[in-house]
Motif scaffolding. Sequence first.
Motif, mmCIF file in Angstrom:
data_model
loop_
_atom_site.group_PDB
_atom_site.id
_atom_site.type_symbol
_atom_site.label_atom_id
_atom_site.label_comp_id
_atom_site.label_asym_id
_atom_site.label_seq_id
_atom_site.Cartn_x
_atom_site.Cartn_y
_atom_site.Cartn_z
ATOM 1 N N GLN A 1 0.825 -1.212 0.000
ATOM 2 C CA GLN A 1 0.000 0.000 0.000
ATOM 3 C C GLN A 1 0.862 1.267 0.000
ATOM 4 O OE1 GLN A 1 -2.247 -0.168 3.580
ATOM 5 N NE2 GLN A 1 -3.764 -1.615 2.789
ATOM 6 N N GLN A 2 2.130 1.130 0.390
ATOM 7 C CA GLN A 2 2.948 2.343 0.550
ATOM 8 C C GLN A 2 4.380 2.099 0.095
ATOM 9 O OE1 GLN A 2 3.063 2.910 5.124
ATOM 10 N NE2 GLN A 2 1.092 2.021 4.709
ATOM 11 N N PRO A 3 4.536 1.676 -1.162
ATOM 12 C CA PRO A 3 5.857 1.286 -1.639
ATOM 13 C C PRO A 3 6.864 2.435 -1.689
ATOM 14 C CG PRO A 3 4.319 1.430 -3.468
ATOM 15 C CD PRO A 3 3.512 1.575 -2.208
ATOM 16 N N GLY A 4 6.345 3.662 -1.812
ATOM 17 C CA GLY A 4 7.279 4.795 -1.976
ATOM 18 C C GLY A 4 7.273 5.732 -0.787
ATOM 19 N N PHE A 5 6.934 5.206 0.384
ATOM 20 C CA PHE A 5 6.816 6.078 1.558
ATOM 21 C C PHE A 5 8.205 6.243 2.187
ATOM 22 C CE2 PHE A 5 3.530 6.813 5.229
ATOM 23 C CZ PHE A 5 3.715 8.170 5.106
ATOM 24 N N TRP A 6 8.775 7.419 2.002
ATOM 25 C CA TRP A 6 10.097 7.748 2.527
ATOM 26 C C TRP A 6 10.075 9.142 3.136
ATOM 27 C CZ3 TRP A 6 14.109 4.244 2.223
ATOM 28 C CH2 TRP A 6 13.975 3.206 1.304
ATOM 29 N N ILE A 7 10.925 9.350 4.115
ATOM 30 C CA ILE A 7 11.235 10.689 4.597
ATOM 31 C C ILE A 7 12.672 10.925 4.141
ATOM 32 C CG2 ILE A 7 11.603 12.158 6.620
ATOM 33 C CD1 ILE A 7 8.682 11.284 6.400
ATOM 34 N N SER A 8 12.867 11.883 3.253
ATOM 35 C CA SER A 8 14.220 12.047 2.723
ATOM 36 C C SER A 8 14.419 13.419 2.096
ATOM 37 C CB SER A 8 14.504 10.968 1.671
ATOM 38 O OG SER A 8 15.770 11.191 1.085
ATOM 39 N N ASN A 9 15.622 13.947 2.270
ATOM 40 C CA ASN A 9 15.996 15.191 1.585
ATOM 41 C C ASN A 9 16.735 14.890 0.281
ATOM 42 O OD1 ASN A 9 18.270 14.162 2.795
ATOM 43 N ND2 ASN A 9 19.001 16.116 3.634
ATOM 44 N N GLY B 1 13.055 21.566 5.863
ATOM 45 C CA GLY B 1 12.357 22.353 6.881
ATOM 46 C C GLY B 1 12.230 21.607 8.195
ATOM 47 N N SER B 2 11.712 22.338 9.178
ATOM 48 C CA SER B 2 11.464 21.699 10.469
ATOM 49 C C SER B 2 9.993 21.319 10.539
ATOM 50 C CB SER B 2 11.852 22.638 11.609
ATOM 51 O OG SER B 2 11.138 23.844 11.506
ATOM 52 N N LEU B 3 9.683 20.422 11.459
ATOM 53 C CA LEU B 3 8.300 19.986 11.661
ATOM 54 C C LEU B 3 7.920 20.267 13.099
ATOM 55 C CD1 LEU B 3 8.611 16.499 9.880
ATOM 56 C CD2 LEU B 3 7.418 18.509 8.983
ATOM 57 N N MET B 4 6.850 21.023 13.283
ATOM 58 C CA MET B 4 6.320 21.200 14.635
ATOM 59 C C MET B 4 5.830 19.842 15.158
ATOM 60 S SD MET B 4 3.808 24.457 14.307
ATOM 61 C CE MET B 4 4.352 26.146 14.404
ATOM 62 N N PHE B 5 5.638 19.763 16.467
ATOM 63 C CA PHE B 5 5.129 18.515 17.036
ATOM 64 C C PHE B 5 3.772 18.163 16.429
ATOM 65 C CE2 PHE B 5 8.190 18.999 20.539
ATOM 66 C CZ PHE B 5 8.599 17.677 20.658
ATOM 67 N N HIS B 6 3.633 16.904 16.054
ATOM 68 C CA HIS B 6 2.364 16.438 15.478
ATOM 69 C C HIS B 6 2.186 14.950 15.690
ATOM 70 C CE1 HIS B 6 5.375 15.585 12.372
ATOM 71 N NE2 HIS B 6 4.542 14.662 11.905
ATOM 72 N N LEU C 1 17.847 20.641 2.123
ATOM 73 C CA LEU C 1 17.962 19.832 0.902
ATOM 74 C C LEU C 1 19.425 19.590 0.551
ATOM 75 C CD1 LEU C 1 15.317 21.243 -1.602
ATOM 76 C CD2 LEU C 1 15.419 18.936 -0.642
ATOM 77 N N GLU C 2 20.241 20.633 0.765
ATOM 78 C CA GLU C 2 21.661 20.531 0.413
ATOM 79 C C GLU C 2 22.505 19.957 1.553
ATOM 80 O OE1 GLU C 2 22.206 21.069 -2.587
ATOM 81 O OE2 GLU C 2 20.227 21.945 -2.927
ATOM 82 N N GLY C 3 21.862 19.668 2.681
ATOM 83 C CA GLY C 3 22.591 19.169 3.854
ATOM 84 C C GLY C 3 22.930 17.696 3.717
ATOM 85 N N PRO C 4 23.492 17.109 4.779
ATOM 86 C CA PRO C 4 23.842 15.695 4.738
ATOM 87 C C PRO C 4 22.606 14.820 4.484
ATOM 88 C CG PRO C 4 24.138 16.616 6.965
ATOM 89 C CD PRO C 4 23.812 17.748 6.059
ATOM 90 N N ALA C 5 22.835 13.675 3.850
ATOM 91 C CA ALA C 5 21.720 12.776 3.515
ATOM 92 C C ALA C 5 20.981 12.375 4.788
ATOM 93 C CB ALA C 5 22.256 11.536 2.813
#
Length: 303
Positions: free
Chosen positions: A84-92, A102-107, A269-273
């Motif tokens: 159901q989620q083959p491409g679900f990644w968190i990545s820069n 960017g940063s993410l507020m608490f959620h 985006l330009e930071g470390p992987a």
Amino acid sequence: MSAPEARPLHPALGAEVTGLDVSRRLDDDEIRFLRGVFDEHGLVLFRDVDPDACDRARQAYLCELLRVADHVPSEEEAHALAEQQPGFWISNKMEGAAGPFGSLMFHADSMWSPYPFEILSLIAVDVQPPVTPTLFASATRAWTKLPDDLKAKVRDAVALNVSGPEYLPKRRVEAYEGRLSQGSRDYVPSFEWPVVRTHPRTGQELLYLCQANTHSINGLDPDASEDLIEQLFAVLYAPENVLTYEWRDGDLIVWDNWSLHHARPDVELEGPARTLRKIGLPMEQSIREASLIAEYHTVEVDS
Ligand SMILES: O=C(O)CCC(=O)C(=O)O
Ligand SMILES: [Fe+2]
């Protein structure tokens, strides 16, 4: 492998589990042990996991196992959930990944939907120093720490939850120190939830509102609503209620999206992987559709 053990990561939440090979199916004793640790601590960490051996289907198996108290998913179910989620990644670095910068507020993921995720998992596939951590806060512990008068004020309250910082009260966004991003969707999903909810597995009460999604509390004028919300956030996101986790390659974390909130400081985006493979369950059709994000942009705050 030696017998499974759990070591608390922080007084408020989280435990590291050793002595369990998460690249294979678990036996009944291991499942009982892991479920007990998970329901007590809300987050389990496994270290030095090979992301190829513990593939997406195995990650989905672990999530489903911990999400539903009395059901052990079959191999077929685990594969179907992963598909159901083959491409679900968190990545820069990966094209089309979520949360690229960017940063993410608490959620809590998808609190703005009628079908929020219940369980989330990330495995660090490629994280380079200096690592941007993920922060976790306990909404169940926060409820127990609220003074009685505050508990009474919110016991029957209902809040409106929205999908991102662009739609939040300006006062909150202006006070936030960090670069926020907003995903562009075709429409703005939102949903009302009671502010106090009961956890479906543990039966514990918890605070169900969060910094990144909760717009306002129904029936209050905007300032009164934000004043009350700030009092709740002061307990929810107090340093003693927050674990800051610095990723290393091979770290696998599964956490409870009812009882914990998460956040992160800025990622460039330009930071470390920083590439983490993600599973979120259950994935309802409605979340899949509402999650479709064409692009992310920076939230501008007019001053
Ligand atoms: O990048 C992170 O640390 C957290 C990303 C996130 O919010 C998520 O995976 O749900
Ligand atoms: Fe998230």
